[in-house]
Design a protein around this motif. Sequence first.
Motif, short mmCIF file in Angstrom:
data_model
loop_
_atom_site.label_atom_id
_atom_site.label_comp_id
_atom_site.label_asym_id
_atom_site.label_seq_id
_atom_site.Cartn_x
_atom_site.Cartn_y
_atom_site.Cartn_z
N PHE A 160 0.83 -1.21 0.00
CA PHE A 160 0.00 0.00 0.00
C PHE A 160 0.86 1.25 0.00
O PHE A 160 0.62 2.20 -0.76
N PRO A 225 -4.79 -4.66 5.34
CA PRO A 225 -4.87 -4.67 3.88
C PRO A 225 -4.64 -6.06 3.31
O PRO A 225 -4.07 -6.94 3.96
N LEU A 231 -6.78 -1.69 0.48
CA LEU A 231 -7.41 -1.54 1.79
C LEU A 231 -8.83 -2.07 1.81
O LEU A 231 -9.46 -2.12 2.88
#
Length: 249
Positions: A160, A225, A231
Motif C-alpha cells: 500500500f 490490507p 485496503l
Amino acid sequence: MFKRRERRLAESGPYYRQRSWQLSAGFLAVVAVVGGVVTLLSGPDTTAAHASGAATAGPLAGPAAKDGRPRGCRTDDATGAELPKKAPGDVGWRTLGVARVPVSPSAGPTRIQGALWWCYAHTPTGAVIAAHVIPSQMSGSDWRTVTEQQVVPGRGREMFEFQRATVQSTDGRDSGTAVASYAGFSVSSYTGTAATVRLLLKSAQGYAATDISLRWSGGDWKVRPDDNGSLHSPVSAVQSTNGFVLWGV
C-alpha cells in the motif's frame, strides 16, 4: 446499463491502476466519498513533492497503558460482541479529507490528534466506525502517519505504501460534485481480535458494496490490507439493501 456499471465497478488488475483508485487518493472517491478528483502524477519529481512526506510520531506509536489501550484512550465496551442492528443513536457526520464519515461519542473515534482519528470501542460498532474513517484518512498528505499507526504491519502495508506514494494528495480539495456516499453497513464477521465490515455505498447509478478487514492491534482497531496493498475488497454492485444497517442520511 446496470451490467456495464457492474463490470466497471469490478475492475481487474492492480487496484492502484484502476479508475477507482486513480480518482481517489486513498480509498473510494469514485464510489464512496464526496468530490475529490485525484490523478496519478506524471513524473517522479512531482510525485516526491506531493507524496513523500515522512510519518510523524503519534499516540498509537507509544507505550500502552496498563489496560492495554493507548494512553488517553477510554471507551464504553459494554455491548461486547453483540452485532449492531441499528446505527448508533449518537452518530454524527464530519468531513474528513474528501469524505463525510460517521463518528460516535460511544463507538469512536473518541480522540482526534492531528491526522489521527483514533480510540474506537472494542465492539463490532467500533470496528464499523473505524472501517469508515481510517481508509478515508488516506487522501491527505499525512497518509504515512495514518498508515504507520492505523494499518496492520506486513506485506500488505508495504505494498500500500509503495502504491500510495505514486498518487497526489488532496488535503480536502474537492470538485464540489457529490459522487457517492456511505449508505449503510453490515458486520460479516467478528471475533474480538478481528472483524470484517461490509460498507454499502450509494451513487446516482445505484448501490455498491466493499469489505474492509480489521484487526484489534495495540489496543485499537486497525485496517488489515490485502497482500496486494488494497485496503478494501473489489467493489461490486448490489441490487438490494437487505441485510445492511442503513445510516439514514
